[in-house]
Write an enzyme that holds these catalytic residues in place. Structure first.
Site: not given
Ligand SMILES: Cc1cc2nc3c(=O)[nH]c(=O)nc-3n(C[C@H](O)[C@H](O)[C@H](O)COP(=O)(O)OP(=O)(O)OC[C@H]3O[C@@H](n4cnc5c(N)ncnc54)[C@H](O)[C@@H]3O)c2cc1C
Length: 385
Positions: A131-132, A138, A248, A250, A287, A348, A372
């Site tokens: 997806m990402t 997000s 849900p 996931e 304690q 440590g 998410g």
């Molecule tokens: C180890 C690892 C494994 C992963 N595996 C997968 C995978 O298999 N497939 C896949 O598709 N993705 C995967 N991901 C990606 C992951 O799902 C995303 O990193 C995540 O959804 C957040 O997206 P972003 O990194 O672009 O952060 P952003 O969307 O840029 O967000 C940055 C910050 O802004 C906040 N934010 C964003 N929008 C809002 C809002 N509307 N209101 C308030 N706060 C907001 C977020 O909470 C976050 O704190 C993985 C990530 C990691 C680190």
């Protein structure tokens, strides 16, 4: 073994108790002895997938006619909890079986199910969901990867990042726009078999804070020609709705990993403070130690009961998005809090790589970010207010 000493939840039937013992024995014999080495190598071996398939750890909830074990989500949960209790945090099996395979089962055509699911159950195919993208996480509706109609099929272009199972995966569900002018309505799920896919390239296995052995990676698609049957289901533009329906589950899978890791942290810490001495006493006799662990155990118990409630509801198809989001956000926050407090009681040694609690501290952090972010979970919960 069980740090919480709770009675078994009502959904835990006799066959699930047997499955739990079988999975625990298998993991302890086959995988746990290798965890250190895999963490040092920064990746576990491809053979893990076929061994997991042989042992019945993959696709437990997929019907037998498609090669699965014919169980339910309860079977997946038992396996996933054991994986967390064993400390194999980096394993992408829960995503393969509980996220990728169910998309195919629920939305695939009969032919797609027969083509892919049996090979996923054996580990011949390793699943991933992409997806990402570098520019969006997000805000899923803003993906820029495109699947354009071409002749009878499609041409896929785009790049994905942070993809779990990225180095091993050879069956990747790619979130792409079949209609780039639309946001949600333009999204389709394209299933890509990568073994002979020209134009598909894996990027780096990304260096990370934790989950050392997980092959989280970048993926690139450059004019990858796909047959028409790569579209999951038969209708374009259904991808976003399909994602929203499945998220849900996931989130609950992440919550199960959280509660498993919490239980493991407590067990390791209780053992340690009963052995380690300071000022002529065992650490458990202070304690402060007792109060810390009493609080952790109380909160873990509350978490476990809520988790089991969510699993019970999900088994009968009644887990709503709001409650699943609560489970993901609250249990992963709790996991980070409890692992931190447990680590402190190791002094440590808690900071030393050779003590599993230090790795758990690093592994825990991402739980609040992926599937998410916890902020997105709160947005979803807030919609129900
Ligand atoms: C180890 C690892 C494994 C992963 N595996 C997968 C995978 O298999 N497939 C896949 O598709 N993705 C995967 N991901 C990606 C992951 O799902 C995303 O990193 C995540 O959804 C957040 O997206 P972003 O990194 O672009 O952060 P952003 O969307 O840029 O967000 C940055 C910050 O802004 C906040 N934010 C964003 N929008 C809002 C809002 N509307 N209101 C308030 N706060 C907001 C977020 O909470 C976050 O704190 C993985 C990530 C990691 C680190």
């Amino acid at each position: 073994m069980d740090a919480l000493n709770l009675p078994r939840p009502a959904w835990m039937t006799e066959d699930l108790v047997l499955l739990e013992e079988q999975v625990r024995r298998f993991l302890a014999g086959e995988f746990v002895p290798q965890l250190e080495r895999w963490a040092e190598d920064g990746q576990y071996e491809r053979a893990v997938w076929t061994k997991a398939g042989e042992a019945g750890l993959l696709c437990a909830s997929i019907p037998e006619e498609y090669g699965g074990a014919g169980g339910s989500f309860a079977h997946e949960t038992v396996i996933n909890r054991e994986i967390a209790l064993a400390g194999f945090d980096s394993f992408g099996g829960p995503l393969h079986s509980g996220i990728v395979a169910p998309y195919i089962l629920k939305y695939g055509t009969e032919e797609q199910k027969r083509r892919w699911l049996p090979r996923m159950a054996t580990g011949e195919l390793v699943g991933a969901i992409a997806m990402t993208e570098p520019g969006t996480g997000s805000d899923l509706q803003a993906v820029r990867t495109t699947a354009k109609k071409s002749g009878n099929g499609y041409v896929l272009n785009g790049s994905k990042t942070f993809i779990t199972n990225g180095q091993h995966a050879n069956l990747i569900i790619v979130v792409a726009k079949t209609d780039p002018k639309e946001r949600a309505k333009g999204i389709s799920l394209m299933v890509v078999e990568t073994d002979d896919a020209s134009g598909f390239r894996r990027g780096r296995k990304l260096a990370k804070l934790g989950m050392d052995a997980a092959d989280t990676s970048e993926l690139f698609f450059e004019d990858v020609a796909l047959p028409a049957e790569s579209l999951l289901g038969t209708e374009e533009g259904q991808g976003f709705a399909q994602l929203m329906n499945e998220l849900p589950q996931e989130r609950l899978i992440v919550a199960t990993a959280a509660i498993g890791m919490i239980e493991r942290a407590l067990r390791l810490t209780i053992d340690y403070v009963k052995q380690r001495k300071a000022f002529g006493k065992h650490i458990i006799e202070f304690q402060n130690t007792q109060f810390e662990l009493a609080e952790c155990k109380s909160e873990a118990t509350i978490g476990r009961v809520f988790h089991d409630h969510c699993v019970e509801r999900h088994i009968v198809g009644q887990l709503d998005t709001t409650t699943a989001s609560m489970a993901k956000y609250w249990l992963t926050d709790l996991q980070n809090k409890i692992v931190d407090r447990c680590l402190q009681l190791f002094g440590g040694y808690g900071y030393m790589e050779e003590y599993p609690i230090s790795r758990m501290y690093r592994d825990a952090r991402v739980q609040r970010i992926y599937a998410g972010t916890n902020e997105i979970m709160k947005l979803l919960i807030a919609r129900s207010l």
